[in-house]
Design a protein around this motif. Structure first.
Motif, PDB file in Angstrom:
ATOM      1  N   LYS A  74       0.989  -1.187  -0.009  1.00  0.00           N
ATOM      2  CA  LYS A  74      -0.158  -0.076  -0.115  1.00  0.00           C
ATOM      3  C   LYS A  74       0.730   1.184  -0.207  1.00  0.00           C
ATOM      4  O   LYS A  74       0.522   2.250  -0.459  1.00  0.00           O
ATOM      5  N   ILE A  75       2.026   1.112   0.470  1.00  0.00           N
ATOM      6  CA  ILE A  75       2.963   2.245   0.579  1.00  0.00           C
ATOM      7  C   ILE A  75       3.473   2.754  -1.023  1.00  0.00           C
ATOM      8  O   ILE A  75       3.457   3.618  -1.354  1.00  0.00           O
ATOM      9  N   TYR A  76       3.704   1.613  -1.582  1.00  0.00           N
ATOM     10  CA  TYR A  76       4.076   1.488  -2.913  1.00  0.00           C
ATOM     11  C   TYR A  76       3.034   2.438  -3.766  1.00  0.00           C
ATOM     12  O   TYR A  76       3.383   3.246  -4.455  1.00  0.00           O
ATOM     13  N   TRP A  77       1.857   2.069  -3.510  1.00  0.00           N
ATOM     14  CA  TRP A  77       0.674   2.836  -4.504  1.00  0.00           C
ATOM     15  C   TRP A  77       0.097   3.978  -3.820  1.00  0.00           C
ATOM     16  O   TRP A  77      -0.121   5.132  -4.798  1.00  0.00           O
ATOM     17  N   CYS A  78       0.634   4.340  -2.609  1.00  0.00           N
ATOM     18  CA  CYS A  78       0.402   5.737  -2.058  1.00  0.00           C
ATOM     19  C   CYS A  78       1.550   6.604  -2.637  1.00  0.00           C
ATOM     20  O   CYS A  78       1.160   7.787  -3.067  1.00  0.00           O
ATOM     21  N   ILE A  79       2.829   6.077  -2.735  1.00  0.00           N
ATOM     22  CA  ILE A  79       3.669   6.880  -3.486  1.00  0.00           C
ATOM     23  C   ILE A  79       3.310   7.155  -5.046  1.00  0.00           C
ATOM     24  O   ILE A  79       3.374   8.360  -5.291  1.00  0.00           O
ATOM     25  N   ILE A  80       2.879   6.173  -5.709  1.00  0.00           N
ATOM     26  CA  ILE A  80       2.197   6.119  -6.990  1.00  0.00           C
ATOM     27  C   ILE A  80       1.302   7.372  -7.137  1.00  0.00           C
ATOM     28  O   ILE A  80       1.177   8.313  -8.013  1.00  0.00           O
ATOM     29  N   ALA A  81       0.352   7.191  -6.085  1.00  0.00           N
ATOM     30  CA  ALA A  81      -0.782   8.297  -6.161  1.00  0.00           C
ATOM     31  C   ALA A  81      -0.210   9.709  -5.841  1.00  0.00           C
ATOM     32  O   ALA A  81      -0.723  10.643  -6.349  1.00  0.00           O
ATOM     33  N   VAL A  82       0.646   9.889  -4.843  1.00  0.00           N
ATOM     34  CA  VAL A  82       1.277  11.194  -4.393  1.00  0.00           C
ATOM     35  C   VAL A  82       1.940  11.823  -5.516  1.00  0.00           C
ATOM     36  O   VAL A  82       1.661  12.942  -6.011  1.00  0.00           O
ATOM     37  N   PHE A  83       2.672  11.006  -6.347  1.00  0.00           N
ATOM     38  CA  PHE A  83       3.622  11.735  -7.446  1.00  0.00           C
ATOM     39  C   PHE A  83       2.467  11.979  -8.742  1.00  0.00           C
ATOM     40  O   PHE A  83       2.951  12.852  -9.493  1.00  0.00           O
ATOM     41  N   SER A  84       1.649  11.098  -8.787  1.00  0.00           N
ATOM     42  CA  SER A  84       0.711  11.330 -10.098  1.00  0.00           C
ATOM     43  C   SER A  84      -0.060  12.621  -9.644  1.00  0.00           C
ATOM     44  O   SER A  84      -0.258  13.415 -10.720  1.00  0.00           O
ATOM     45  N   THR A  85      -0.369  12.996  -8.426  1.00  0.00           N
ATOM     46  CA  THR A  85      -0.877  14.113  -8.075  1.00  0.00           C
ATOM     47  C   THR A  85       0.024  15.272  -8.269  1.00  0.00           C
ATOM     48  O   THR A  85      -0.562  16.368  -9.081  1.00  0.00           O
ATOM     49  N   VAL A  86       1.252  15.024  -7.946  1.00  0.00           N
ATOM     50  CA  VAL A  86       2.276  15.994  -7.901  1.00  0.00           C
ATOM     51  C   VAL A  86       2.450  16.410  -9.558  1.00  0.00           C
ATOM     52  O   VAL A  86       2.524  17.642  -9.853  1.00  0.00           O
ATOM     53  N   PHE A  87       2.338  15.302 -10.326  1.00  0.00           N
ATOM     54  CA  PHE A  87       2.655  15.575 -11.765  1.00  0.00           C
ATOM     55  C   PHE A  87       1.384  16.482 -12.349  1.00  0.00           C
ATOM     56  O   PHE A  87       1.605  17.088 -13.365  1.00  0.00           O
ATOM     57  N   ILE A  88       0.253  16.085 -12.318  1.00  0.00           N
ATOM     58  CA  ILE A  88      -0.904  16.777 -12.565  1.00  0.00           C
ATOM     59  C   ILE A  88      -1.028  18.322 -12.271  1.00  0.00           C
ATOM     60  O   ILE A  88      -1.206  19.160 -12.938  1.00  0.00           O
ATOM     61  N   VAL A  89      -0.625  18.329 -10.964  1.00  0.00           N
ATOM     62  CA  VAL A  89      -0.149  19.977 -10.509  1.00  0.00           C
ATOM     63  C   VAL A  89       0.784  20.714 -11.298  1.00  0.00           C
ATOM     64  O   VAL A  89       0.473  21.843 -12.051  1.00  0.00           O
ATOM     65  N   LEU A  90       1.960  19.772 -11.691  1.00  0.00           N
ATOM     66  CA  LEU A  90       2.821  20.499 -12.649  1.00  0.00           C
ATOM     67  C   LEU A  90       2.220  20.782 -13.969  1.00  0.00           C
ATOM     68  O   LEU A  90       2.840  21.580 -14.706  1.00  0.00           O
TER      69      LEU A  90
END
Length: 372
Positions: A72-88
């Motif tokens: 679940k930590i792995y997928w949390c990291i994926i989710a966090v960075f996906s959000t960061v990339f969308i913001v970018l």
């Protein structure tokens, strides 16, 4: 024999890390020059911190800690960075970075939808129609750059499926999200990384899906492969090794696969050829893509891949095959441009798009952690 195998594996890991270091250092060197005159020093510092970070990750303590982290930590990291990339995507204007690939995607799709011939325009798009078909759903969502976010998640899923040990997953994720060449792709809304990941995903899903691989499934996968080939010619460097390896002892099914792929590829091209034959021949994807590297060099690399694929004993061999071929073809094109224009023009005047060095990255990352 065991000593030779161990030596060759260690040599391979060194080569893979050398490629990873080189392509990312090249990006830091080029683009940091736009904000400071100390780009050489920044590149050195980047390599220093990268080396330290990788060394820490590969220690036994770090490996044990990463291996015990829940998925679940792995997928949390994926989710966090996906959000960061969308913001970018919504923060950075890609036109300010002097990269026209995103503009070309939007212009090609927009022109086609409005009945304007999409090839031979001022931007001179070089992709086959399949590339723009791939980006079209995300164009409808409001930003074709979302394709790269989708591919990031898709690659994360492929890594998750491939490795039982969580340590491998986290190291690959770290190497990807700290890669300047990948972050550059996100910022400029490019589709190069996506192109490779989607091609790889189609093949991997076909290979790993349980059940009998009947004619319908073979033809459907071949058609998908043909659609993906209708993006860039370099995708052939991925499809050919897999095709030979899978069907070298099953010629009948291989013909079904190849026939479906060829038909799908041609069906994407035919409407645009019939629309404006002269423009398609002079300014279409074949003409534009052959500007990057001579056809005979590309053919030689394909031939070497074919021989290697016949002798391949595992999918790991295919990953090595694809990594080396993709890196080699871009490196040759890069060196040919330096010989023609000079190093200064190629690097500082954007005489060559070094973004193409991202092509081997997905395969390279999967190989780096296969043998610790």
């Amino acid at each position: 024999m065991k000593k030779n195998a161990k030596f060759m594996n260690e040599l391979l890991i060194i080569v893979l890390f050398a490629i990873y270091f080189a392509i990312n250092a090249l990006f830091v060197f080029k683009y940091s020059a736009r904000i400071t005159g100390h780009n050489s020093q920044l590149t050195f510092l980047y390599l220093l911190f990268l080396t330290a970070g990788i060394w820490c990750l590969y220690t036994k303590t770090a490996w044990d800690i990463l291996g015990k982290l829940p998925s679940k930590i792995y997928w949390c990291i994926i989710a966090v960075f996906s959000t960061v990339f969308i913001v970018l995507l919504h923060t950075v204007d890609p036109e300010t970075i002097q990269v026209v690939r995103y503009v070309a995607l939007n212009e090609w799709i927009g022109n086609t939808l409005h009945g304007v011939y999409p090839y031979g325009t001022e931007i001179l798009p070089s992709g086959f129609p399949g590339l723009f078909i791939m980006a079209f759903p995300f164009y409808l969502l409001g930003d074709a750059g979302y394709l790269q976010i989708f591919s990031f998640i898709l690659f994360g899923w492929l890594v998750y499926r491939k490795y039982q040990n969580n340590g491998n997953k986290y190291i690959i994720l770290f190497l990807l999200i700290t890669s300047p060449v990948f972050l550059f792709e996100i910022i400029v809304r490019s589709e190069l990384f996506s192109n490779i990941v989607i091609a790889f995903a189609v093949l991997e899903l076909y290979l790993n899906k349980p059940g009998k691989k009947g004619y319908g499934r073979i033809i459907a996968t071949g058609a998908c492969a043909g659609m993906i080939l209708s993006s860039r010619g370099i995708i052939l460097l991925i499809l050919l090794p897999y095709f030979i390896y899978l069907f070298k002892k099953d010629i009948k099914n291989g013909l079904y696969f190849a026939g479906a792929g060829f038909l799908a590829f041609m069906l994407t091209l035919l409407p645009f050829y019939l629309w404006e034959p002269a423009i398609f021949i002079e300014f279409g994807p074949f003409a534009m893509q052959l500007r990057y590297i001579p056809l005979w060099i590309f053919t030689v690399i394909l031939g070497a891949q074919a021989v290697w694929s016949v002798k391949a004993e595992s999918f790991r061999d295919l990953h090595i095959n694809c990594t080396i071929a993709l890196f080699t073809v871009v490196l040759i094109a890069f060196l040919l441009e330096i010989r023609e224009e000079g190093f200064y023009d190629v690097i500082y005047q954007s005489g060559f798009d070094i973004s193409y060095f991202i092509f081997p990255l997905p395969f390279l990352l999967l190989l780096i952690t296969e043998k610790r």
